[in-house]
Design an enzyme around this catalytic site. Structure first.
Site, PDB file in Angstrom:
ATOM      1  N   GLY A 685       1.269  -1.139  -0.085  1.00  0.00           N
ATOM      2  CA  GLY A 685      -0.246   0.402   0.423  1.00  0.00           C
ATOM      3  C   GLY A 685       1.061   1.355   0.275  1.00  0.00           C
ATOM      4  N   SER A 689       2.008  10.272   3.182  1.00  0.00           N
ATOM      5  CA  SER A 689       2.620   9.532   4.138  1.00  0.00           C
ATOM      6  C   SER A 689       4.007   9.086   3.976  1.00  0.00           C
ATOM      7  CB  SER A 689       2.426   9.470   5.145  1.00  0.00           C
ATOM      8  OG  SER A 689       1.276   8.438   5.002  1.00  0.00           O
ATOM      9  N   GLY A 690       3.164   8.036   2.625  1.00  0.00           N
ATOM     10  CA  GLY A 690       4.671   6.578   2.787  1.00  0.00           C
ATOM     11  C   GLY A 690       4.345   5.474   2.401  1.00  0.00           C
ATOM     12  N   LYS A 691       4.852   5.031   2.065  1.00  0.00           N
ATOM     13  CA  LYS A 691       5.178   3.142   1.397  1.00  0.00           C
ATOM     14  C   LYS A 691       4.288   1.880   3.056  1.00  0.00           C
ATOM     15  CE  LYS A 691       7.248   3.421  -3.413  1.00  0.00           C
ATOM     16  NZ  LYS A 691       7.569   2.803  -3.773  1.00  0.00           N
ATOM     17  N   VAL A 692       3.716   1.132   2.273  1.00  0.00           N
ATOM     18  CA  VAL A 692       3.721  -0.075   3.611  1.00  0.00           C
ATOM     19  C   VAL A 692       4.269  -1.462   3.313  1.00  0.00           C
ATOM     20  CG1 VAL A 692       1.896  -1.344   4.950  1.00  0.00           C
ATOM     21  CG2 VAL A 692       1.699   1.114   4.108  1.00  0.00           C
ATOM     22  N   LYS A 706       5.585   0.332   7.872  1.00  0.00           N
ATOM     23  CA  LYS A 706       5.264   1.842   7.080  1.00  0.00           C
ATOM     24  C   LYS A 706       6.563   2.530   7.288  1.00  0.00           C
ATOM     25  CE  LYS A 706       1.112   4.635   7.408  1.00  0.00           C
ATOM     26  NZ  LYS A 706      -0.416   5.419   7.717  1.00  0.00           N
ATOM     27  N   ASP A 810      -8.284  11.618  11.215  1.00  0.00           N
ATOM     28  CA  ASP A 810      -8.286  10.588  10.043  1.00  0.00           C
ATOM     29  C   ASP A 810      -9.593   9.137   9.758  1.00  0.00           C
ATOM     30  OD1 ASP A 810      -8.373  10.767   7.214  1.00  0.00           O
ATOM     31  OD2 ASP A 810      -6.079  10.554   7.378  1.00  0.00           O
TER      32      ASP A 810
END
Length: 987
Positions: A685, A689-692, A706, A810
């Site tokens: 994913g 904010s970045g990749k998982v 993450k 969120d």
């Protein structure tokens, strides 16, 4: 010839029964509106006049239509301007329908109109300029719509207007001074509009006929105008939820008719005016959550108040004796101040006191004997003070009590027997005092008790069996006492039990048989007792357990292999008499501290007996071989370590290394196990904010990592340092969260310019991906309901059980993760904020957090959001689960799912809203959950339920208790209004 004669004869009769012109106009009104519930079925053309039609009133003399009241008829469509052709029409009421589009400019043709009420619809656009041209208009109510833009200048020219209500819209600009020109005005309501930050117009002080003034949530700044002292007829003044500063003007004391004065949730400072005692008509006074100092004026307490709320300030001194002269006082809330001294002895003797909250002060002395003399007291909270003495016997007969909080005081002596058995008490908190004696068997009468907290006292004797009859018990906290005897076997009947803490007592015997029924148990702490016998294997079957501490007892025998089924955050069996081999899962060095002090245990851990006993010679040989093997391993590991470090250095010229590694649970992997697996093929994913990444560890377990990347420029170093500081604070806070519906943060670390967050891996991914992907049909209604309830309980924990509370900010379906059994976990706290920190530092909220389609409406006009913003976002998730649709979709046009559901529900019925993939046999329950979603997405934050209430409503919807729903289980989106949330957190 006969036929012609017959027609001539019947012609007058036909005209006698023909519908008149006013009826024809109303028929055209009916044709322009959608009437799904046939509310207008009585409007037929067989009548001569419409005077007997539903919602229509006529003048008894002239027979003309004077009133059209179609409120709550569930009508939809544009405003029917043809209604203005009724020449004698004086009143139009279309409240609580689905009247949409904008209001036409030719409304001024309703020249005889005195009342126009279009509240609680979905009207849009700007306010019509022409409304002020209606010369007879006295009442104009346009609240709870979607009007936008500024208030027209013509609104200052109404010649006879007495009531103007524009509250709960999307009006911007500022509150115009020209409203002070409407000299006839008696009520003005502009509350909860996203006005630009502005001062309160002093011209409103010219409205000397004003009786009601509501300006709550209008983004007002600066001081309260001293001109308000001229509003001598004012009964109600509400300036709450603004950003007002300065002191309360002394001119307020000139409001000699005032009954309700609400100034809470501002930034007012200084002392309370001494002349407040002049307000002899004042019944409700609320200046809570400000920055007021000084003492409570004696004159204020001498008034005939019904409610006095001064909490969350910096007030000092004592509570004036004059408070006892308030014969109507029902609510007294002074918590979170610096007040001291003893309470007046006559407090409650002369007034029907219902709620008393003096928490977090410096009060001392005893509880007044007659606090519940009138038999109305429901809520008493005295936590974190220095009260002493005994609990009065009179409180043991206060049958109205529902919430009792005496934690952290100096109380002592015996608790009256009847006090244990108060029939309406749901929270009994006596922790951190010096109470003694036994728990009375009369506790069996406390049928409503959910939370029993008596830790850190001097209670003795055995736990009564009668506790097992309290089916509503959720938490028992009795640690740090001198309780003896065995754990009552009746406790296994408490199927709702979530937490059981009996640690640090003198209990003996074993763990009761039958604990398999504790399916909701999250925490079991029996440490530091004298318990013996074997550890029941049934503990391994508790699906929700994540805290198990049986340390410092005398348990013996083997450790059941079934304990390997648990996913524990805290696990401690140390200092017992356990023996035998460790279960393979726990035979790792990271669990060493869980088993120390058990000399009979065998395993590979240091300090435990070896698994296989060998002869003396064999042992020497084994030791020598081990030394050589160990030396070789050290050499090989050193070479490998050097190579890894060298490769890492070459890969990242900046010299990125693992600079910080912090774990929040016992883990069996290192930073190097993680860093080497952050490859593109492992990405599951990605987001802003970045990749998982999915990382499979050497033991076969999987974790989700993450990676938060951020390039920092030199000129941004200061902001970067602040961001890192906030990151550290948030991670440290979130790392302490322990709840079955919050995703576990195993650990975190910094790798150069990147931050790594290591979470538990969720095999079924996010709710958003699953629900809106090709596998959405696999989510049947029971699964969707379980997901909704799990997520609600997670958010309720953040809002109500964390100290201080945490706002997620969120909440969305992509941040709700699903385990292998579709259990839901709330995840991604990247923008979560601690409530108290947010309230003190507005800069932390200087940008809107959240995702499009989930953002609460109040973000448009204020950054001072709270837990109710999470409630709105969760309501959107509920609508997703019910409809199967995305929050925003091209199908909706300019609407989002909230507005689409409301419009479609009203126009086409519930069948057009529910996801067609769901089984229709669950329709009744789905409808109830849909209505809960609509409650959560109410435009006004104050009208949304708390997440604790949402959990309760969902449980009711599933049939666990009787619902509040009306016909067909439908809840009106306006039925629930939560005036104030529970102050203080449950332990």
């Amino acid at each position: 010839m006969f036929l012609v004669f017959l027609l001539l004869f019947l012609d007058p009769l036909l005209h006698a029964f023909a519908l008149n012109q006013e009826g024809l106009y109303l028929q055209r009104v009916k044709q322009s509106l959608s009437d799904q519930t046939n509310s207008l079925s009585s409007w037929n053309d067989r009548d001569e006049t419409p005077c007997n039609w539903r919602g229509i009133s006529c003048d008894l003399v002239t027979g003309r239509v004077v009133s059209v009241d179609l409120s709550e008829f569930q009508l939809a469509g544009p405003f029917p301007v043809i209604i203005c052709r009724l020449p004698a029409l004086r009143s139009i009421n279309l409240t609580n329908n689905n009247i949409n589009s904008s209001l036409p400019d030719d409304l001024y043709t309703c020249q005889n109109l005195t009342i126009l009420d279009l509240s609680q619809n979905v009207l849009v656009g700007s306010l019509p300029d022409s409304l002020a041209k209606i010369p007879t208009l006295k009442t104009l109510i346009l609240s709870q719509n979607n009007f936008s833009g500024e208030i027209p200048a013509s609104f200052g020219e109404f010649p006879r207007l007495e009531l103007l209500n524009l509250g709960g819209n999307l009006l911007n600009g500022t509150i115009p001074p020209f409203l002070g020109n409407i000299s006839t005005l008696k009520e003005l309501d502009l509350a909860y509009n996203p006005f630009s930050p502005s001062h309160t117009p002093s011209e409103l002080g010219n409205l000397t006929n004003l009786e009601q003034l509501f300006l709550a949530g209008c983004n007002l700044v600066g001081q309260i105008p001293s001109s308000f002292g001229r509003l001598t007829r004012l009964l109600n003044l509400d300036l709450s939820f603004n950003r007002l500063t300065g002191s309360i003007p002394s001119s307020i004391s000139e409001l000699r008719s005032i009954e309700q004065l609400e100034l809470y949730n501002n930034s007012l400072s200084g002392e309370l005016p001494l002349n407040l005692g002049n307000l002899t008509t004042l019944k409700r006074f609320d200046v809570s959550t400000n920055e007021l100092t000084g003492t409570i004026p004696a004159g204020l307490c001498g008034l005939q108040l019904v409610s006095l709320n001064l909490f969350d300030n910096r007030l000092e001194g004592t509570l004036p004796e004059s408070i006892t002269r308030s014969k109507d006082l029902q609510e007294l809330k002074l918590f979170n101040n610096k007040l001291s001294g003893s309470l007046p002895s006559q407090l409650g003797e002369n007034s029907p006191l219902q709620s008393l909250d003096l928490s977090n002060n410096q009060f001392s002395g005893e509880i007044p004997e007659n606090l519940c003399a009138r038999g109305k007291l429901e809520d008493i909270a005295l936590i974190y003070n220095s009260f002493s003495g005994k609990i009065p016997e009179s409180l043991a007969k206060c049958w109205s009590l529902g919430r009792v909080r005496f934690k952290h005081n100096l109380f002592s002596g015996l608790v009256p027997a009847g006090f244990w058995g108060l029939p309406r008490v749901f929270l009994l908190e006596l922790a951190e005092n010096s109470f003694s004696g036994q728990i009375s068997k009369m506790i069996s009468s406390a049928h409503n008790l959910s939370y029993l907290s008596i830790s850190n006292n001097r209670f003795s004797g055995s736990l009564p069996d009668e506790i097992g009859s309290l089916e509503t018990l959720v938490e028992i906290s009795a640690s740090g006492n001198m309780i003896t005897g065995q754990i009552p076997g009746s406790l296994v009947k408490l199927r709702q039990l979530v937490s059981l803490d009996l640690s640090e007592n003198e209990l003996d015997g074993g763990i009761p048989v039958g604990i398999r029924d504790w399916v909701n148990l999250n925490e079991l702490n029996l440490a530091n007792n004298r318990l013996s016998g074997s550890i029941p294997s049934d503990i391994g079957s508790l699906p929700s357990l994540n805290y198990l501490d049986l340390s410092s007892n005398s348990f013996s025998g083997k450790i059941p292999n079934e304990l390997q089924n648990l996913k524990l955050n805290v696990f401690n069996l140390s200092y017992n008499r356990l023996s035998g081999e460790l279960p393979p899962f726990y035979d790792k060095q990271i669990y060493w501290s869980s088993f120390v002090g058990n000399p009979g245990l065998c395993g590979d851990l240091e300090g435990l007996c070896p698994k296989i006993h060998k002869s003396k010679n064999q042992s020497y040989t084994w030791i020598l071989r081990s030394i050589f093997v160990l030396a070789g391993l050290v050499f090989v590991i050193g070479v490998v370590w050097f190579y890894i470090k060298y490769r890492s250095f070459k890969t990242n010229k900046k010299g990125a290394t693992i600079s910080k590694w912090r774990s929040f649970h016992k883990i069996g992997f290192s930073e190097f196990d993680i860093a080497d697996c952050l490859k593109e093929e492992n990405v599951i994913g990605s987001g802003a904010s970045g990749k998982v990444y999915k990382v499979v560890l050497s033991n076969g377990d999987a974790v989700a990592v993450k990676k938060l990347s951020r390039g920092v420029k030199k000129e941004d170093s200061l902001s970067a340092d602040r961001e890192r500081d906030e990151f550290e604070i948030e991670v440290e806070t979130l790392g302490k969260i322990r709840h079955k519906n919050i995703v576990r943060l195993w650990c975190c670390c910094n790798v150069g310019d990147s931050k790594l967050l290591v979470y538990e891996y969720m095999p079924n991914g996010s709710l958003g991906d699953l629900l809106h992907g090709s596998k959405g049909g696999l989510l049947d209604w029971p699964t969707r309901f379980k997901i909704a309830l799990d997520a609600a309980e997670g958010l309720s924990y953040l809002h109500h059980d964390c100290v201080p509370p945490i706002v997620h900010r969120d909440v969305k379906s992509n941040n709700i993760l699903l385990d292998g059994e579709f259990g839901a976990r709330v995840a991604d706290f990247g923008v979560a904020k601690i409530v108290k920190r947010v309230e003190k530092d507005a800069e932390l909220m200087s940008m809107i957090a959240g995702s499009y389609g989930y953002i609460a409406p109040e973000y448009a006009y204020t950054l001072r959001v709270n837990e109710k913003s999470d409630t709105y976002s969760f309501g959107v998730v509920i609508l997703e689960l019910v409809t199967g649709k995305l929050p925003t979709d091209p199908e909706f046009g300019e609407k989002d799912v909230v507005k689409w559901v409301c419009a479609t529900y009203d126009q086409n019925g519930v069948d057009q809203v529910i996801d067609p993939r769901l089984d229709s046999t669950y329709k009744e329950e789905i409808c109830k959950v849909l209505d809960i979603g609509l409650l959560c997405t109410n435009a006004l934050p104050i009208n949304r339920p708390s997440m604790r209430k949402v959990v309760k409503l969902l449980q009711e919807a599933s049939g666990e208790s009787k619902s509040k729903g009306g016909k067909d289980g439908k809840l009106s989106p306006y039925y629930y209004h939560e005036e104030a949330s529970d102050q203080g957190c449950l332990v």
